[in-house]
Enzyme design. Structure first.
Site, PDB file in Angstrom:
ATOM      1  N   LEU A  25       0.817  -1.212   0.000  1.00 39.67           N
ATOM      2  CA  LEU A  25       0.000   0.000   0.000  1.00 39.67           C
ATOM      3  C   LEU A  25       0.854   1.267   0.000  1.00 39.67           C
ATOM      4  CD1 LEU A  25      -2.828  -1.023   2.501  1.00 39.67           C
ATOM      5  CD2 LEU A  25      -3.016  -0.742   0.024  1.00 39.67           C
ATOM      6  N   THR A  71      10.774  -3.420   1.660  1.00 39.84           N
ATOM      7  CA  THR A  71      10.046  -4.381   2.474  1.00 39.84           C
ATOM      8  C   THR A  71      10.824  -5.685   2.447  1.00 39.84           C
ATOM      9  OG1 THR A  71       7.869  -5.380   2.853  1.00 39.84           O
ATOM     10  CG2 THR A  71       8.547  -5.094   0.558  1.00 39.84           C
ATOM     11  N   LYS A  75      15.359  -5.734   4.011  1.00 37.77           N
ATOM     12  CA  LYS A  75      15.740  -4.800   5.076  1.00 37.77           C
ATOM     13  C   LYS A  75      17.109  -5.113   5.676  1.00 37.77           C
ATOM     14  CE  LYS A  75      10.987  -3.606   6.348  1.00 37.77           C
ATOM     15  NZ  LYS A  75      10.000  -3.490   7.452  1.00 37.77           N
ATOM     16  N   ASN A  96      14.681   0.329   6.061  1.00 35.53           N
ATOM     17  CA  ASN A  96      13.484   0.267   5.223  1.00 35.53           C
ATOM     18  C   ASN A  96      13.377   1.465   4.285  1.00 35.53           C
ATOM     19  OD1 ASN A  96      12.678   2.249   7.148  1.00 35.53           O
ATOM     20  ND2 ASN A  96      10.523   1.721   6.802  1.00 35.53           N
ATOM     21  N   ASP A 115      10.620   2.546  10.499  1.00 34.69           N
ATOM     22  CA  ASP A 115       9.709   1.629  11.186  1.00 34.69           C
ATOM     23  C   ASP A 115       9.622   1.949  12.672  1.00 34.69           C
ATOM     24  OD1 ASP A 115       8.873   0.132   8.995  1.00 34.69           O
ATOM     25  OD2 ASP A 115      10.490  -1.332   9.183  1.00 34.69           O
ATOM     26  N   ALA A 140      10.737 -12.477  15.732  1.00 34.71           N
ATOM     27  CA  ALA A 140      12.164 -12.166  15.899  1.00 34.71           C
ATOM     28  C   ALA A 140      12.815 -11.634  14.635  1.00 34.71           C
ATOM     29  CB  ALA A 140      12.913 -13.419  16.374  1.00 34.71           C
ATOM     30  N   ARG A 164       8.990 -18.478  17.710  1.00 35.97           N
ATOM     31  CA  ARG A 164       8.728 -19.865  17.332  1.00 35.97           C
ATOM     32  C   ARG A 164       9.980 -20.716  17.386  1.00 35.97           C
ATOM     33  NH1 ARG A 164       5.476 -18.448  11.866  1.00 35.97           N
ATOM     34  NH2 ARG A 164       7.042 -16.782  11.871  1.00 35.97           N
ATOM     35  N   ARG A 168      16.475 -18.780  15.543  1.00 36.83           N
ATOM     36  CA  ARG A 168      16.360 -17.675  14.601  1.00 36.83           C
ATOM     37  C   ARG A 168      16.535 -16.315  15.256  1.00 36.83           C
ATOM     38  NH1 ARG A 168      10.977 -19.552  11.147  1.00 36.83           N
ATOM     39  NH2 ARG A 168      11.801 -21.551  10.407  1.00 36.83           N
TER      40      ARG A 168
END
Length: 289
Positions: A25, A71, A75, A96, A115, A140, A164, A168
């Site tokens: 967008l 995006t 980044k 970004n 951001d 993360a 999760r 990572r």
């Protein structure tokens, strides 16, 4: 005028880069800004660019380019390709926004991060202006790193990070160390009971990733939830949070405010927030319906 105080050349170009990027967008937001500012000779484009093709794309920039929005997955990948990185982006480890100057051998690329500004401003809409003592971050990735910086600005330097896979978290932990932030890692599966006491919760997870968490959430909760996802809108997590008595901020508010700062950096003009917000709401109306 540009941010350096010199007249901006006519016919400037800006764009959003990413892969995939067709859903972005950013053209709506930046296009609305140019229209409201009377910058009819500026245009904002969309380019599908991968980590492999990013270098060649940057090498091809000429003097007509005023700025790039990045995006995922760019980044982190852009960092070694830049001539300068602004201090906040350097600390966060995520860029970004790219601001090109010149061309050819004299071309200089500067990286910035808007951001963090977007997160702080979005939370500010819900009354979060500082004094945050307890905060939780879900995820993360690059946005999680920006969230740690935003939370530090708001007073919390010991947030919990629910993820999760602890394997990572390396880049996030390195960024946290540069910021002087000391996050406590928690598995995502054990998250729901710990969120109720948080002043602020920021979910940086992809769409539907926290749906199981939403199902497990029980109230009451007392803090503010910012879910950076804006499609679907509202997310399952946001709906569960509101049912449990909490306040929510949609990811489109972060999107708006990070773009407001990008417009300022790219054009040197104060961004027309109202016009950009109206265009964003119009673009999201079919999603909300």
């Amino acid at each position: 005028m540009t941010q350096q105080g010199h007249p901006a050349p006519a016919g400037r170009r800006c764009a959003v880069l990413g892969h995939p990027v067709g859903h972005s967008l950013s053209p709506v937001l930046h296009g609305a800004a140019y229209a409201a500012l009377g910058m009819d000779d500026w245009r904002y484009e969309v380019h599908d660019v991968t980590e492999v093709t990013l270098g060649p794309f940057l090498d091809g920039l000429d003097a007509s380019w005023a700025g790039l929005s990045l995006t995922m997955p760019l980044k982190h990948a852009v960092l070694p390709l830049l001539d300068h990185v602004e201090p906040l982006a350097q600390v966060v480890g995520a860029v970004n926004t790219v601001l090109p100057q010149g061309e050819g051998a004299r071309r200089v690329l500067t990286g910035a991060n808007t951001d963090v500004h977007g997160i702080v401003a979005a939370l500010g809409e819900a009354g979060v202006a500082g004094g945050v003592r307890r905060a939780a971050v879900l995820g993360a990735g690059a946005t999680a790193a920006s969230t740690l910086a935003a939370l530090a600005q708001l007073g919390c330097t010991t947030p919990t990070v629910h993820l999760r896979s602890a394997g990572r978290a390396g880049a996030l932990l390195r960024a946290a160390h540069r910021m002087g932030v000391e996050p406590v890692l928690r598995p995502l599966e054990a998250t729901a009971p710990e969120l109720a006491a948080a002043d602020v919760v920021v979910s940086t997870l992809p769409a539907h990733a926290p749906d199981a968490l939403a199902d497990a959430l029980v109230g009451p909760v007392r803090g503010v939830l910012l879910d950076v996802v804006y499609d679907p809108r509202p997310t399952a997590l946001a709906q569960a949070w509101e049912r449990a008595g909490g306040c929510t901020v949609g990811g489109e508010r972060m999107l708006l405010h990070q773009a407001v700062e990008q417009v300022r950096l790219m054009t040197g003009r104060t961004a027309p927030v109202g016009a950009m917000d109206a265009a964003l709401q119009a673009a999201l109306a079919p999603v909300a319906g």
